[in-house]
Write a protein that holds these residues in place. Structure first.
Motif, PDB file in Angstrom:
ATOM      1  N   VAL A 103       0.871  -1.180   0.000  1.00 33.92           N
ATOM      2  CA  VAL A 103       0.000   0.000   0.000  1.00 33.92           C
ATOM      3  C   VAL A 103       0.904   1.224   0.000  1.00 33.92           C
ATOM      4  O   VAL A 103       2.108   1.116   0.258  1.00 33.92           O
ATOM      5  CB  VAL A 103      -0.959   0.028   1.215  1.00 33.92           C
ATOM      6  N   ARG A 267      -4.252  -5.191   6.781  1.00 30.49           N
ATOM      7  CA  ARG A 267      -4.286  -4.506   5.487  1.00 30.49           C
ATOM      8  C   ARG A 267      -5.714  -4.039   5.165  1.00 30.49           C
ATOM      9  O   ARG A 267      -5.927  -2.941   4.686  1.00 30.49           O
ATOM     10  CB  ARG A 267      -3.774  -5.449   4.412  1.00 30.49           C
ATOM     11  N   ASN A 268      -6.679  -4.877   5.501  1.00 29.91           N
ATOM     12  CA  ASN A 268      -8.066  -4.476   5.266  1.00 29.91           C
ATOM     13  C   ASN A 268      -8.451  -3.287   6.135  1.00 29.91           C
ATOM     14  O   ASN A 268      -9.150  -2.386   5.695  1.00 29.91           O
ATOM     15  CB  ASN A 268      -9.019  -5.651   5.503  1.00 29.91           C
ATOM     16  N   TRP A 270      -6.397  -1.048   7.154  1.00 30.37           N
ATOM     17  CA  TRP A 270      -5.737   0.087   6.479  1.00 30.37           C
ATOM     18  C   TRP A 270      -6.572   0.558   5.283  1.00 30.37           C
ATOM     19  O   TRP A 270      -6.875   1.732   5.133  1.00 30.37           O
ATOM     20  CB  TRP A 270      -4.326  -0.332   6.038  1.00 30.37           C
ATOM     21  N   LYS A 271      -6.953  -0.407   4.459  1.00 30.85           N
ATOM     22  CA  LYS A 271      -7.648  -0.041   3.212  1.00 30.85           C
ATOM     23  C   LYS A 271      -9.009   0.597   3.486  1.00 30.85           C
ATOM     24  O   LYS A 271      -9.433   1.492   2.766  1.00 30.85           O
ATOM     25  CB  LYS A 271      -7.823  -1.273   2.323  1.00 30.85           C
ATOM     26  N   ASP A 276      -6.633   6.965   0.339  1.00 31.31           N
ATOM     27  CA  ASP A 276      -5.468   6.573  -0.458  1.00 31.31           C
ATOM     28  C   ASP A 276      -5.356   7.253  -1.826  1.00 31.31           C
ATOM     29  O   ASP A 276      -4.797   6.696  -2.760  1.00 31.31           O
ATOM     30  CB  ASP A 276      -5.384   5.048  -0.597  1.00 31.31           C
TER      31      ASP A 276
END
Ligand code: LCS
Length: 399
Positions: A103, A267-268, A270-271, A276
């Protein structure tokens, strides 16, 4: 040399933190703070950016992107960026990672701030080694997380980890995250595979997450090799790796960095939470840096090696009681001047007022840093020579 690192570049009128932001950053003071030196008389050896031009290949790519004329919402969709960055990590570190783990973030510090929030519960603690880049501490403070420090051990300017102390602290059940600087700012250590294995094993055995901040990993002295911590623990998904073109190519202001998060849940998180959208000029610049920046980087490293050697020789001659060892990585020199000044002296203020040199030192590095100054050597050699002369003259005079 194809690139000119001796050129003195005027940064006036560019809103540079380096030239215009030192009162606030170093001295927590207002723009009215006065010094016996005019702002443009200072030798600036403080914040970690360089006095060198960003590679022309990068600037060209920014121009070409600007020529496309539309700067609407942008993020990294094109797989080419991943492929280029991965070719870089493969070439320099013999390490790659799956595309979905990557990312991007507008900086490593913003990423740290986010990750601490996602990883740590309010009553948990963060472990770091000290001295340390102060933003590791600020990342904990931002979320009211307690910081636990393990002092590095120093002998003749060479720093190592006190594993007994580090492990005792990692064992605290409330410690859930270690933020580890690899290579290390401010000491300049390039941790060996054996050292990294020990650190990783201690952390993972005690169920810690690790953020391995590898922002300085491209800036090695000749002959040094960087090992990404995550490379040594391919079976673990609890090591997050941060790398960036910002330090390497002097483009911190473009605010674009890589964060490799192998754990799917994190990560999810974060996403789902991370905003972003990226700056289109920064994406073009980062892509060009990793695609075309190798030759510039190798010449930069030669120049920096020369600056470190120059400094070593200068100090040996003019400041023999200083403790200094050439940093294995980074363009930052870490020097103990405790033989010349007492511990109660505010070192950045002392050098700003009496030598006209802006530097960082002492408690700006969290702990275990009394008597130390940190000098930024990413400047033309004439600038370095003048800075060192001023520092040594002052210390020898003993004002
Ligand atoms: N991590 C480390 C270890 C750093 O040394 C720095 C910059 C950053 C992260 C900043 O990352 P960014 O948010 O820009 O991507 N170090 C600086 C220093 O030591 N003085 O000034 C900046």
């Amino acid at each position: 040399m194809k690139y000119n690192f001796d050129e003195i570049i005027d940064r006036k009128g560019t809103n540079a933190l380096n030239t215009d932001g030192f009162r606030e950053y170093i001295f927590h003071a207002s723009p009215s703070m006065k010094f016996p030196y005019a702002d443009d008389e200072f030798i600036r050896m403080w914040v970690a950016d360089m006095e060198f031009a960003t590679p022309p290949e990068v600037i060209q790519a920014i121009k070409e992107r600007a020529d496309k004329r539309i700067f609407g919402y942008t993020k990294v969709f094109d797989p080419e960026y991943y492929l280029t960055f991965c070719a870089w990590t493969q070439h320099y570190y013999n390490w790659t990672f799956p595309r979905e783990h990557l990312v991007t973030s507008p900086g490593i510090i913003p990423a740290l701030y986010e990750l601490v929030e996602y990883i740590c519960k309010p009553d948990e603690k963060i472990l770091i080694v000290t001295p340390s880049y102060a933003y590791f501490k600020y990342a904990a403070e931002r979320h009211n997380i307690e910081l636990v420090c393990s002092d590095l051990v120093q002998e003749d300017g060479y720093y190592t980890i006190d594993y007994d102390d580090f492990e005792a602290k990692a064992k605290d059940e409330k410690v859930s995250l270690c933020i580890f600087c690899n290579p290390h700012n401010p000491t300049g250590r390039v941790w060996s595979e054996a050292e990294l294995k020990k650190v990783g094993q201690i952390c993972l055995k005690n169920n810690l997450w690790i953020i391995s901040d590898e922002i300085h990993c491209d800036l090695l002295r000749g002959g040094r090799v960087h090992t990404p911590l995550a490379k040594l623990f391919p079976e673990s998904d609890r090591i997050i790796t941060c790398m960036a073109p910002s330090k390497t190519f002097n483009m911190a202001g473009l605010m674009f960095s890589n964060v490799i998060i192998p754990n799917e849940d994190l990560r999810n998180k974060w996403k789902n939470r991370h905003y972003d959208i990226e700056n289109p000029l920064s994406i073009a610049a980062a892509q060009a840096a990793y695609a075309h920046g190798s030759e510039w980087l190798s010449q930069l490293k030669v120049y920096l090696d020369g600056n470190f050697k120059f400094m070593q020789e200068y100090l040996a001659l003019h400041l023999p009681k200083a403790v200094f060892r050439i940093s294995e990585a980074t363009y930052l020199a870490w020097v103990n001047v405790g033989a010349y000044v007492t511990n109660d002296v505010d070192l950045p203020l002392y050098f700003a007022n009496h030598a006209g040199v802006l530097l960082e030192g002492g408690n700006m590095f969290v702990a275990n840093s009394d008597g130390y100054i940190r000098l930024n050597l990413a400047c033309p050699r004439v600038t370095l020579a003048e800075g060192l002369k001023r520092i040594c003259d002052l210390l020898n005079k003993g004002d």
